[in-house]
Design an enzyme around this catalytic site. Sequence first.
Site, PDB file in Angstrom:
ATOM      1  N   VAL A   1       0.838  -1.200   0.000  1.00  0.00           N
ATOM      2  CA  VAL A   1       0.000   0.000   0.000  1.00  0.00           C
ATOM      3  C   VAL A   1       0.880   1.260   0.000  1.00  0.00           C
ATOM      4  CG1 VAL A   1      -1.611   1.277   1.492  1.00  0.00           C
ATOM      5  CG2 VAL A   1      -1.935  -1.170   1.143  1.00  0.00           C
TER       6      VAL A   1
ATOM      7  N   HIS B   1      10.467  -1.847   7.330  1.00  0.00           N
ATOM      8  CA  HIS B   1      10.918  -2.934   6.460  1.00  0.00           C
ATOM      9  C   HIS B   1      11.407  -2.243   5.190  1.00  0.00           C
ATOM     10  CE1 HIS B   1      11.158  -6.639   4.293  1.00  0.00           C
ATOM     11  NE2 HIS B   1       9.973  -6.594   3.710  1.00  0.00           N
TER      12      HIS B   1
ATOM     13  N   GLU C   1      10.936 -15.185   6.517  1.00  0.00           N
ATOM     14  CA  GLU C   1       9.503 -15.503   6.569  1.00  0.00           C
ATOM     15  C   GLU C   1       9.122 -16.561   5.529  1.00  0.00           C
ATOM     16  OE1 GLU C   1       8.403 -11.430   6.379  1.00  0.00           O
ATOM     17  OE2 GLU C   1       7.950 -11.419   4.250  1.00  0.00           O
TER      18      GLU C   1
HETATM   19  N1  NAI Z   1       3.385  -7.387  10.953  1.00  0.00           N
HETATM   20  C1  NAI Z   1       4.548  -7.361  11.552  1.00  0.00           C
HETATM   21  O1  NAI Z   1       4.664  -7.865  12.653  1.00  0.00           O
HETATM   22  C2  NAI Z   1       5.762  -6.715  10.956  1.00  0.00           C
HETATM   23  C3  NAI Z   1       5.622  -5.772   9.979  1.00  0.00           C
HETATM   24  N2  NAI Z   1       6.709  -5.057   9.548  1.00  0.00           N
HETATM   25  C4  NAI Z   1       6.525  -4.030   8.542  1.00  0.00           C
HETATM   26  O2  NAI Z   1       5.710  -3.002   9.087  1.00  0.00           O
HETATM   27  C5  NAI Z   1       4.949  -2.380   8.063  1.00  0.00           C
HETATM   28  C6  NAI Z   1       3.471  -2.431   8.432  1.00  0.00           C
HETATM   29  O3  NAI Z   1       3.069  -3.788   8.422  1.00  0.00           O
HETATM   30  P1  NAI Z   1       1.870  -4.330   9.317  1.00  0.00           P
HETATM   31  O4  NAI Z   1       1.912  -3.677  10.651  1.00  0.00           O
HETATM   32  O5  NAI Z   1       1.894  -5.811   9.195  1.00  0.00           O
HETATM   33  O6  NAI Z   1       0.623  -3.749   8.514  1.00  0.00           O
HETATM   34  P2  NAI Z   1      -0.926  -4.084   8.731  1.00  0.00           P
HETATM   35  O7  NAI Z   1      -1.398  -4.956   7.630  1.00  0.00           O
HETATM   36  O8  NAI Z   1      -1.198  -4.539  10.116  1.00  0.00           O
HETATM   37  O9  NAI Z   1      -1.503  -2.599   8.527  1.00  0.00           O
HETATM   38  C7  NAI Z   1      -2.834  -2.408   8.532  1.00  0.00           C
HETATM   39  C8  NAI Z   1      -3.117  -0.919   8.668  1.00  0.00           C
HETATM   40  O10 NAI Z   1      -2.714  -0.213   7.504  1.00  0.00           O
HETATM   41  C9  NAI Z   1      -3.697   0.684   7.096  1.00  0.00           C
HETATM   42  N3  NAI Z   1      -4.132   0.294   5.728  1.00  0.00           N
HETATM   43  C10 NAI Z   1      -4.446  -0.951   5.291  1.00  0.00           C
HETATM   44  N4  NAI Z   1      -4.795  -0.926   3.995  1.00  0.00           N
HETATM   45  C11 NAI Z   1      -4.700   0.352   3.612  1.00  0.00           C
HETATM   46  C12 NAI Z   1      -4.939   1.022   2.381  1.00  0.00           C
HETATM   47  N5  NAI Z   1      -5.320   0.352   1.280  1.00  0.00           N
HETATM   48  N6  NAI Z   1      -4.709   2.352   2.336  1.00  0.00           N
HETATM   49  C13 NAI Z   1      -4.289   3.027   3.427  1.00  0.00           C
HETATM   50  N7  NAI Z   1      -4.075   2.455   4.619  1.00  0.00           N
HETATM   51  C14 NAI Z   1      -4.277   1.149   4.706  1.00  0.00           C
HETATM   52  C15 NAI Z   1      -4.787   0.637   8.140  1.00  0.00           C
HETATM   53  O11 NAI Z   1      -4.534   1.633   9.085  1.00  0.00           O
HETATM   54  C16 NAI Z   1      -4.604  -0.691   8.818  1.00  0.00           C
HETATM   55  O12 NAI Z   1      -4.934  -0.654  10.187  1.00  0.00           O
HETATM   56  C17 NAI Z   1       5.300  -3.133   6.789  1.00  0.00           C
HETATM   57  O13 NAI Z   1       6.336  -2.439   6.164  1.00  0.00           O
HETATM   58  C18 NAI Z   1       5.790  -4.484   7.302  1.00  0.00           C
HETATM   59  O14 NAI Z   1       6.676  -5.148   6.420  1.00  0.00           O
HETATM   60  C19 NAI Z   1       7.948  -5.227  10.092  1.00  0.00           C
HETATM   61  C20 NAI Z   1       8.144  -6.164  11.076  1.00  0.00           C
HETATM   62  C21 NAI Z   1       7.086  -7.041  11.507  1.00  0.00           C
HETATM   63  C1  X2X Z   2       6.743 -10.559  11.960  1.00  0.00           C
HETATM   64  C2  X2X Z   2       7.813 -10.326  10.953  1.00  0.00           C
HETATM   65  O1  X2X Z   2       8.912  -9.938  11.283  1.00  0.00           O
HETATM   66  C3  X2X Z   2       7.590 -10.691   9.528  1.00  0.00           C
HETATM   67  C4  X2X Z   2       7.313 -12.183   9.540  1.00  0.00           C
HETATM   68  O2  X2X Z   2       8.766 -10.441   8.808  1.00  0.00           O
HETATM   69  C5  X2X Z   2       6.434  -9.960   8.866  1.00  0.00           C
HETATM   70  O3  X2X Z   2       5.317  -9.936   9.422  1.00  0.00           O
HETATM   71  O4  X2X Z   2       6.634  -9.433   7.754  1.00  0.00           O
HETATM   72 MG    MG Z   3      10.430  -9.865   9.995  1.00  0.00          MG
HETATM   73 MG    MG Z   4       8.524  -9.383   6.970  1.00  0.00          MG
END
Ligand code: NAI
Ligand code: X2X
Ligand code: MG
Ligand code: MG
EC number: 1.1.1.86
Length: 335
Positions: free
Chosen positions: A88, A111, A198
């Site tokens: 996104v 990331h 992952e």
């Molecule tokens: N999930 C995780 O535990 C980890 C994620 N990351 C990184 O963090 C970043 C965020 O990932 P997540 O937290 O997993 O995201 P997520 O999928 O949980 O984010 C969802 C949020 O993004 C927003 N959103 C969703 N679709 C949208 C759209 N079409 N337009 C605008 N806003 C929108 C909304 O606020 C929603 O609550 C990414 O770069 C990911 O690679 C890094 C380490 C771990």
């Molecule tokens: C949780 C985490 O670090 C991952 C698996 O890389 C991700 O959600 O992208």
């Molecule tokens: Mg990771």
């Molecule tokens: Mg990841």
Amino acid sequence: MKSTSKIYTDKDSNLDVIKGKRIAVLGYGSQGRAWAQNLRDSGLNVVVGLEREGKSWELTKSDGITPLHTKDAVKDADIIIFLVPDMVQRTLWLESVQPYMKKGADLVFAHGFNIHYKLIEPPKDSDVYMIAPKGPGPTVREYYKAGGGVPALVAIHQDVSGTALQKALAIAKGIGATRAGVIPTTFKEETETDLFGEQVILVGGIMELMKAAFETLVEEGYQPEVAYFETINELKMLVDLVYEKGITGMLKAVSDTAKYGGMTVGKFVINEDVRKRMKEALQRIKSGKFAEEWVEEYGRGMPTVVNGLSQVQNSLEEKIGNQLKDLIQKGKPKS
Ligand SMILES: NC(=O)C1=CN([C@@H]2O[C@H](COP(=O)(O)OP(=O)(O)OC[C@H]3O[C@@H](n4cnc5c(N)ncnc54)[C@H](O)[C@@H]3O)[C@@H](O)[C@H]2O)C=CC1
Ligand SMILES: CC(=O)[C@](C)(O)C(=O)O
Ligand SMILES: [Mg+2]
Ligand SMILES: [Mg+2]
């Protein structure tokens, strides 16, 4: 092998470098919710930027943080943190961030995907850096509240001000990561290793290994409940041992029979062929082929992800797992 030059902790970081600066966290999902709350509780000036007034909007308000439309959030922001899904970020950048942001505001990522694969090309006058927690968002919040933190990586892509590292470490401190440790890396190393991890182990590898072992037992006529306990449920206890005491600690806790069987049959199942495939998976990441394929899949509405999820949800192991859930929960220690 090239080991890390330094592991940063609390004493290497100072919140003062970003105190009073306006931080816009874009997105309120897994990481966004954890970062916004941790940064706020660390005494920093946080707003959350969202595209629509939907579920995330309400959640933000009920957590006591101000939600704003993305363009209003980035307008006065000194630091803009991208915590919306990787696929996104490019559209959000082009439509709601770039046209409205203050000249020279910092662009921050969790990331490296969009920068490394050049889906976002940041302006030359912005500091661009990353703090990548090595754990899921809810854990980032939970550890912080308990006085700890999830370790993270930091990387600098552009350092116009000459203070990008200090600011990155301050944010790392604000989310709790320096209470554990923060390792310097590059956008390239973080992106490629995160995707590799992952795909081959954390998500893909473990999931397929559990499924394959479960199905092998069930196909041979063993009770699915017994198979579930053996191939899925008990995995957590062994991984917890590795987490607390290393692989040696895990081996010391299991029987000699398990040590012998594990050491010999493990290598027979996860053989040279598997390692070759791991290298192949890494090659697809390094060449950009995986990124290209994922952008294309996302553009078609993620059919593989949607179908895959429903297949998993409807699988026998998930049904058995749900049936056994109460029983498994009852046995867990109350903490
Ligand atoms: N999930 C995780 O535990 C980890 C994620 N990351 C990184 O963090 C970043 C965020 O990932 P997540 O937290 O997993 O995201 P997520 O999928 O949980 O984010 C969802 C949020 O993004 C927003 N959103 C969703 N679709 C949208 C759209 N079409 N337009 C605008 N806003 C929108 C909304 O606020 C929603 O609550 C990414 O770069 C990911 O690679 C890094 C380490 C771990
Ligand atoms: C949780 C985490 O670090 C991952 C698996 O890389 C991700 O959600 O992208
Ligand atoms: Mg990771
Ligand atoms: Mg990841």
